[in-house]
Design a protein around this motif. Sequence first.
Motif, PDB file in Angstrom:
ATOM      1  N   GLU A   1      30.971  66.441  52.214  1.00 17.50           N
ATOM      2  CA  GLU A   1      32.177  67.290  52.355  1.00 17.50           C
ATOM      3  C   GLU A   1      32.285  68.292  51.202  1.00 17.50           C
ATOM      4  O   GLU A   1      32.539  69.479  51.425  1.00 17.50           O
ATOM      5  N   LEU A   2      32.084  67.806  49.989  1.00 15.41           N
ATOM      6  CA  LEU A   2      32.192  68.690  48.820  1.00 15.41           C
ATOM      7  C   LEU A   2      31.120  69.773  48.845  1.00 15.41           C
ATOM      8  O   LEU A   2      31.363  70.921  48.471  1.00 15.41           O
ATOM      9  N   ASN A   3      29.934  69.402  49.320  1.00 14.57           N
ATOM     10  CA  ASN A   3      28.853  70.384  49.401  1.00 14.57           C
ATOM     11  C   ASN A   3      29.222  71.506  50.380  1.00 14.57           C
ATOM     12  O   ASN A   3      29.010  72.678  50.093  1.00 14.57           O
ATOM     13  N   VAL A   4      29.796  71.132  51.512  1.00 14.75           N
ATOM     14  CA  VAL A   4      30.228  72.143  52.486  1.00 14.75           C
ATOM     15  C   VAL A   4      31.249  73.087  51.843  1.00 14.75           C
ATOM     16  O   VAL A   4      31.138  74.315  51.945  1.00 14.75           O
ATOM     17  N   MET A   5      32.227  72.504  51.144  1.00 10.02           N
ATOM     18  CA  MET A   5      33.264  73.339  50.526  1.00 10.02           C
ATOM     19  C   MET A   5      32.682  74.278  49.469  1.00 10.02           C
ATOM     20  O   MET A   5      33.095  75.433  49.350  1.00 10.02           O
ATOM     21  N   GLU A   6      31.716  73.784  48.719  1.00 16.12           N
ATOM     22  CA  GLU A   6      31.068  74.644  47.713  1.00 16.12           C
ATOM     23  C   GLU A   6      30.324  75.802  48.375  1.00 16.12           C
ATOM     24  O   GLU A   6      30.323  76.922  47.873  1.00 16.12           O
ATOM     25  N   GLN A   7      29.692  75.519  49.514  1.00 18.16           N
ATOM     26  CA  GLN A   7      28.937  76.587  50.197  1.00 18.16           C
ATOM     27  C   GLN A   7      29.895  77.631  50.772  1.00 18.16           C
ATOM     28  O   GLN A   7      29.581  78.823  50.797  1.00 18.16           O
ATOM     29  N   VAL A   8      31.065  77.189  51.227  1.00 15.56           N
ATOM     30  CA  VAL A   8      32.077  78.132  51.704  1.00 15.56           C
ATOM     31  C   VAL A   8      32.477  79.054  50.542  1.00 15.56           C
ATOM     32  O   VAL A   8      32.553  80.272  50.695  1.00 15.56           O
ATOM     33  N   HIS A   9      32.695  78.463  49.381  1.00 10.97           N
ATOM     34  CA  HIS A   9      33.063  79.282  48.226  1.00 10.97           C
ATOM     35  C   HIS A   9      31.904  80.177  47.786  1.00 10.97           C
ATOM     36  O   HIS A   9      32.116  81.296  47.318  1.00 10.97           O
ATOM     37  N   ASP A  10      30.691  79.683  47.940  1.00 11.26           N
ATOM     38  CA  ASP A  10      29.531  80.520  47.605  1.00 11.26           C
ATOM     39  C   ASP A  10      29.450  81.736  48.532  1.00 11.26           C
ATOM     40  O   ASP A  10      29.012  82.810  48.118  1.00 11.26           O
ATOM     41  N   LEU A  11      29.887  81.563  49.781  1.00 14.73           N
ATOM     42  CA  LEU A  11      29.955  82.709  50.699  1.00 14.73           C
ATOM     43  C   LEU A  11      30.977  83.720  50.199  1.00 14.73           C
ATOM     44  O   LEU A  11      30.745  84.926  50.219  1.00 14.73           O
ATOM     45  N   ALA A  12      32.120  83.190  49.756  1.00 11.46           N
ATOM     46  CA  ALA A  12      33.206  84.069  49.294  1.00 11.46           C
ATOM     47  C   ALA A  12      32.788  84.895  48.078  1.00 11.46           C
ATOM     48  O   ALA A  12      33.331  85.972  47.836  1.00 11.46           O
ATOM     49  N   LYS A  13      31.809  84.393  47.337  1.00 11.21           N
ATOM     50  CA  LYS A  13      31.349  85.115  46.138  1.00 11.21           C
ATOM     51  C   LYS A  13      30.476  86.325  46.484  1.00 11.21           C
ATOM     52  O   LYS A  13      30.255  87.191  45.642  1.00 11.21           O
ATOM     53  N   ILE A  14      29.959  86.373  47.701  1.00  6.68           N
ATOM     54  CA  ILE A  14      29.032  87.457  48.075  1.00  6.68           C
ATOM     55  C   ILE A  14      29.774  88.796  48.120  1.00  6.68           C
ATOM     56  O   ILE A  14      30.798  88.936  48.793  1.00  6.68           O
ATOM     57  N   SER A  15      29.229  89.782  47.402  1.00  2.00           N
ATOM     58  CA  SER A  15      29.948  91.056  47.248  1.00  2.00           C
ATOM     59  C   SER A  15      30.227  91.740  48.587  1.00  2.00           C
ATOM     60  O   SER A  15      31.311  92.292  48.793  1.00  2.00           O
ATOM     61  N   PHE A  16      29.263  91.731  49.515  1.00  2.00           N
ATOM     62  CA  PHE A  16      29.515  92.470  50.758  1.00  2.00           C
ATOM     63  C   PHE A  16      30.473  91.739  51.700  1.00  2.00           C
ATOM     64  O   PHE A  16      31.008  92.345  52.617  1.00  2.00           O
ATOM     65  N   ILE A  17      30.738  90.464  51.454  1.00  2.00           N
ATOM     66  CA  ILE A  17      31.808  89.791  52.206  1.00  2.00           C
ATOM     67  C   ILE A  17      33.152  90.220  51.613  1.00  2.00           C
ATOM     68  O   ILE A  17      34.092  90.556  52.333  1.00  2.00           O
TER      69      ILE A  17
ATOM     70  N   TYR B   1      30.102  67.627  60.674  1.00  2.00           N
ATOM     71  CA  TYR B   1      29.801  67.005  61.964  1.00  2.00           C
ATOM     72  C   TYR B   1      29.391  65.552  61.730  1.00  2.00           C
ATOM     73  O   TYR B   1      28.686  65.247  60.762  1.00  2.00           O
ATOM     74  N   SER B   2      29.846  64.676  62.621  1.00  2.00           N
ATOM     75  CA  SER B   2      29.438  63.276  62.513  1.00  2.00           C
ATOM     76  C   SER B   2      28.389  62.943  63.563  1.00  2.00           C
ATOM     77  O   SER B   2      28.621  63.117  64.762  1.00  2.00           O
ATOM     78  N   LEU B   3      27.253  62.444  63.092  1.00  2.00           N
ATOM     79  CA  LEU B   3      26.187  62.044  64.017  1.00  2.00           C
ATOM     80  C   LEU B   3      26.614  60.807  64.795  1.00  2.00           C
ATOM     81  O   LEU B   3      26.092  60.528  65.872  1.00  2.00           O
ATOM     82  N   LYS B   4      27.570  60.054  64.251  1.00  2.00           N
ATOM     83  CA  LYS B   4      27.956  58.777  64.870  1.00  2.00           C
ATOM     84  C   LYS B   4      28.848  58.930  66.093  1.00  2.00           C
ATOM     85  O   LYS B   4      28.801  58.111  67.006  1.00  2.00           O
ATOM     86  N   ASP B   5      29.722  59.961  66.090  1.00  2.00           N
ATOM     87  CA  ASP B   5      30.588  60.124  67.267  1.00  2.00           C
ATOM     88  C   ASP B   5      30.503  61.537  67.875  1.00  2.00           C
ATOM     89  O   ASP B   5      31.177  61.818  68.868  1.00  2.00           O
ATOM     90  N   GLY B   6      29.702  62.392  67.265  1.00  2.00           N
ATOM     91  CA  GLY B   6      29.513  63.732  67.827  1.00  2.00           C
ATOM     92  C   GLY B   6      30.658  64.684  67.560  1.00  2.00           C
ATOM     93  O   GLY B   6      30.639  65.823  68.032  1.00  2.00           O
ATOM     94  N   LEU B   7      31.646  64.245  66.789  1.00  2.00           N
ATOM     95  CA  LEU B   7      32.817  65.104  66.566  1.00  2.00           C
ATOM     96  C   LEU B   7      32.726  65.875  65.249  1.00  2.00           C
ATOM     97  O   LEU B   7      32.158  65.397  64.267  1.00  2.00           O
ATOM     98  N   ILE B   8      33.342  67.061  65.269  1.00  2.00           N
ATOM     99  CA  ILE B   8      33.392  67.922  64.089  1.00  2.00           C
ATOM    100  C   ILE B   8      34.697  67.667  63.350  1.00  2.00           C
ATOM    101  O   ILE B   8      35.764  67.626  63.961  1.00  2.00           O
ATOM    102  N   ARG B   9      34.597  67.480  62.027  1.00  2.00           N
ATOM    103  CA  ARG B   9      35.805  67.367  61.193  1.00  2.00           C
ATOM    104  C   ARG B   9      36.000  68.693  60.488  1.00  2.00           C
ATOM    105  O   ARG B   9      35.205  69.055  59.607  1.00  2.00           O
ATOM    106  N   ASP B  10      37.073  69.387  60.856  1.00  2.00           N
ATOM    107  CA  ASP B  10      37.426  70.643  60.210  1.00  2.00           C
ATOM    108  C   ASP B  10      37.942  70.311  58.810  1.00  2.00           C
ATOM    109  O   ASP B  10      38.878  69.523  58.674  1.00  2.00           O
ATOM    110  N   GLN B  11      37.333  70.883  57.793  1.00  2.00           N
ATOM    111  CA  GLN B  11      37.755  70.583  56.421  1.00  2.00           C
ATOM    112  C   GLN B  11      38.997  71.395  56.029  1.00  2.00           C
ATOM    113  O   GLN B  11      39.411  71.384  54.872  1.00  2.00           O
TER     114      GLN B  11
END
Length: 211
Positions: free
Chosen positions: A150-166, A183-193
């Motif tokens: 979860e934390l890795n996903v959030m960091e990557q979202v912030h890394d996107l925000a750092k991109i100058s052309f975004i 996404y959970s492989l166990k139940d197929g559902l996406i957890r929106d962070q």
Amino acid sequence: MAETIKDLISGNEEWVQNTLKTDPHFFDELSKGQSPQFLWIGCSDSRVPATQITNAAPGSIFVQRNIANMVVHTDSNLLSVVHYAVKVLKVKHIIVCGHYGCGGVKAAMGNGDYGFLNNWLMHIKDVYRLHEEELNGIADESQRFDRFVELNVMEQVHDLAKISFIQEEWAEGEFPYLHGWVYSLKDGLIRDQKVSINSNEGLRGVYQFEK
Ligand code: CO
């Protein structure tokens, strides 16, 4: 499950037949061009295919996948995809979708030597270091692993925000919104962070570009 090259080719023929049965003009329409509303940055893991798990038709999602859904600022492949998506396709949403049980995240958590891959995993290890206190505080290893995903996903979202052309796009209008999903492989559902970022205001000052 497809096992051989032949399986893939015959699978393709079958898919064409089934698709034409439901919509005889499917390929005529799609071949005219694409205007997807979404860019998906996901993991290369074979079990997390963007369009299938969201039940989205071809043409809906522009996709970039790599090990552990990373946004690395020296990755010209990823940057080119993001640039094209925001500047030309004008996607409204960019989704970073990680998944529990991610092999890349697991490898980065440990001390195993994966040869060449170590260099890629380094970026994920950096995320661990940023959140070391919280992660080391979780005694149960599988819970710690889930939280790291979860934390890795959030960091990557912030890394996107750092991109100058975004940031450039945000200076001109509302889009794109950045989202983090797991996404959970166990139940197929996406957890929106539950993040939806469309400005650079939440970033540390040093990452904010002048307009
Ligand atoms: Co993965």
